[in-house]
Design an enzyme around this catalytic site. Structure first.
Site, short mmCIF file in Angstrom:
data_model
loop_
_atom_site.label_atom_id
_atom_site.label_comp_id
_atom_site.label_asym_id
_atom_site.label_seq_id
_atom_site.Cartn_x
_atom_site.Cartn_y
_atom_site.Cartn_z
N ASP A 112 12.50 -66.06 -42.42
CA ASP A 112 12.12 -65.49 -41.11
C ASP A 112 12.47 -64.01 -41.01
O ASP A 112 12.51 -63.43 -39.93
CB ASP A 112 12.80 -66.26 -39.98
CG ASP A 112 14.31 -66.27 -40.12
OD1 ASP A 112 14.84 -65.64 -41.08
OD2 ASP A 112 14.99 -66.88 -39.28
N ARG A 119 23.65 -39.61 -29.31
CA ARG A 119 23.17 -38.62 -28.34
C ARG A 119 23.16 -39.19 -26.92
O ARG A 119 23.13 -38.46 -25.96
CB ARG A 119 21.79 -38.10 -28.75
CG ARG A 119 21.92 -37.15 -29.95
CD ARG A 119 20.64 -36.51 -30.32
NE ARG A 119 19.71 -37.47 -30.88
CZ ARG A 119 18.44 -37.21 -31.14
NH1 ARG A 119 17.95 -36.03 -30.88
NH2 ARG A 119 17.66 -38.13 -31.67
N ASP A 148 21.80 -24.87 -28.93
CA ASP A 148 22.31 -25.25 -27.60
C ASP A 148 23.82 -25.10 -27.62
O ASP A 148 24.39 -24.66 -28.63
CB ASP A 148 21.87 -26.68 -27.22
CG ASP A 148 22.25 -27.69 -28.28
OD1 ASP A 148 23.35 -27.56 -28.85
OD2 ASP A 148 21.46 -28.61 -28.56
N LYS A 169 19.24 -24.14 -23.74
CA LYS A 169 18.23 -25.17 -23.99
C LYS A 169 18.09 -26.10 -22.79
O LYS A 169 19.08 -26.55 -22.22
CB LYS A 169 18.64 -25.99 -25.22
CG LYS A 169 17.75 -27.18 -25.50
CD LYS A 169 17.87 -27.60 -26.94
CE LYS A 169 18.23 -29.05 -27.08
NZ LYS A 169 18.44 -29.45 -28.46
N SER A 186 15.93 -34.20 -35.27
CA SER A 186 15.22 -35.47 -35.13
C SER A 186 13.71 -35.22 -35.20
O SER A 186 13.11 -35.25 -36.27
CB SER A 186 15.64 -36.13 -33.82
OG SER A 186 14.93 -37.30 -33.63
N THR A 187 13.08 -34.89 -34.08
CA THR A 187 11.63 -34.62 -34.10
C THR A 187 11.34 -33.24 -34.69
O THR A 187 10.20 -32.95 -35.04
CB THR A 187 11.05 -34.64 -32.69
OG1 THR A 187 11.62 -33.56 -31.93
CG2 THR A 187 11.32 -35.96 -31.99
N THR A 216 13.08 -28.87 -31.38
CA THR A 216 14.04 -27.80 -31.08
C THR A 216 14.00 -26.73 -32.17
O THR A 216 13.91 -25.53 -31.90
CB THR A 216 15.48 -28.39 -31.00
OG1 THR A 216 15.49 -29.45 -30.05
CG2 THR A 216 16.50 -27.34 -30.65
C1 R5P Z 1 20.78 -31.99 -29.23
O1 R5P Z 1 21.61 -31.78 -28.39
C2 R5P Z 1 20.98 -31.81 -30.69
O2 R5P Z 1 21.97 -30.89 -30.98
C3 R5P Z 1 19.70 -31.42 -31.38
O3 R5P Z 1 19.37 -30.09 -31.02
C4 R5P Z 1 18.57 -32.31 -31.00
O4 R5P Z 1 18.96 -33.63 -31.04
C5 R5P Z 1 17.39 -32.07 -31.90
O5 R5P Z 1 16.37 -32.95 -31.54
P1 R5P Z 1 14.89 -32.64 -31.95
O6 R5P Z 1 14.87 -32.38 -33.42
O7 R5P Z 1 14.13 -33.91 -31.58
O8 R5P Z 1 14.42 -31.47 -31.13
#
Ligand code: R5P
Length: 285
Positions: A34, A91, A161, A184, A214-215, A218
């Site tokens: 499963d 986060r 930030d 930011k 992440s994405t 920023t």
């Molecule tokens: C946020 O406070 C972290 O320091 C990073 O700046 C943030 O998580 C980056 O996320 P992403 O790559 O999605 O913009």
């Protein structure tokens, strides 16, 4: 010490086990019909000092780490230390809106019941450490980053930030560079508004330093702002390269260099955290 690893961190566990004070135990992983994960630690852990290594960057990896920790605990080791190189869900370290969880607290409490102590690396916010009832240490990775950029001319180290201000300042001091942080405002998970600090970026070599990408939203926005302000060179460094939706490929188009550490195994992981981890483990032995 015997190292056992979840799939997210085999690359790190192998590097740690090269040290003469460590050996590794193999973990056999299969799936039940499963799709539930079945794992088995090969090797004797009874009476031994054991280190589990596993990041929590996906729901699957969290389940795997919980199973690994429980399996290790059931072996009756002398001590059990849990290293979470990239602590995902950090986060959400406070309740932002009513009805939402404090995700990092949920994870700390769920995983923290098995080991004697936990270690992580440059966690997004140290508030999470306080959610643990057992020793929970955060290793800061400034030295390997400073070493990596040490041979080049870096004029300013900028954090996107206020979260990475202390780290950026520490690295800037070693590199004899200026430092500052951007303002930011996050609009949603994919969009941010950024404002540059009051510094002159014309013809400067800029190092953008973040804890996690992440994405990449920023990072890309920040790099574009530095270019518009006349920067000559913009390098990007983050501790954790999560790189959701091919973010690394997108950032490479804009940045002169992209580099992250090996807390997660990516094609840009050219800075290793292993020496810092070994140093910490030796100090606390
Ligand atoms: C946020 O406070 C972290 O320091 C990073 O700046 C943030 O998580 C980056 O996320 P992403 O790559 O999605 O913009």
């Amino acid at each position: 010490m015997i190292v056992v690893s979840s799939r997210t961190s085999v690359h790190l566990a192998e590097k740690i086990a090269k040290d003469r004070d460590f050996t590794s135990a193999e973990v056999e992983k299969t799936v039940f019909p499963d799709n539930e994960l079945r794992l088995k630690i090969r090797g004797k852990l009874k009476g031994e000092e054991v280190l589990t290594v596993g990041s929590t960057n996906s729901s699957e990896s969290i389940v795997e780490l919980a199973l690994l920790l429980n399996a290790a605990r059931e072996c009756e080791p002398k001590s059990l230390t849990c290293l979470i190189p990239y602590f995902g869900y950090a986060r959400q370290h406070k309740r932002y809106n009513e009805g939402e969880p404090i995700s990092s607290k949920a994870l700390t409490m769920a995983l923290g019941q098995f080991p004697d102590s936990m270690i992580t690396i440059d966690i997004h916010d140290e508030q999470t450490l306080g959610y643990s009832r057992k020793p929970f240490h955060n290793i800061r990775i400034e030295r390997p980053v400073s070493d990596y950029f040490g041979g080049r001319r870096v004029d300013c180290v900028i954090s996107p930030d206020d979260g990475c201000v202390v780290k950026a300042a520490a690295i800037a001091q070693v590199l004899r560079a200026e430092t500052g942080h951007m303002e930011k405002k996050r609009i949603d998970a994919n969009r941010v508004e950024l404002r540059l600090p009051e510094l002159d970026f014309r013809d400067k070599n800029v190092l953008l330093l973040d804890d996690v990408i992440s994405t990449g939203g920023t990072t890309i926005k920040a790099v574009k702002l530095f270019r518009e302000a006349g920067a000559k060179n913009v390098d990007v460094c983050a501790i954790h390269g999560v790189f959701a939706n091919n973010a690394d490929g997108k950032i490479s188009v804009f940045a002169d260099e992209l580099v992250v550490t090996d807390t997660l195994n990516t094609r840009f992981s050219r800075i290793s955290v292993v020496d810092e981890v070994l140093r910490f483990l030796r100090r606390s032995a």
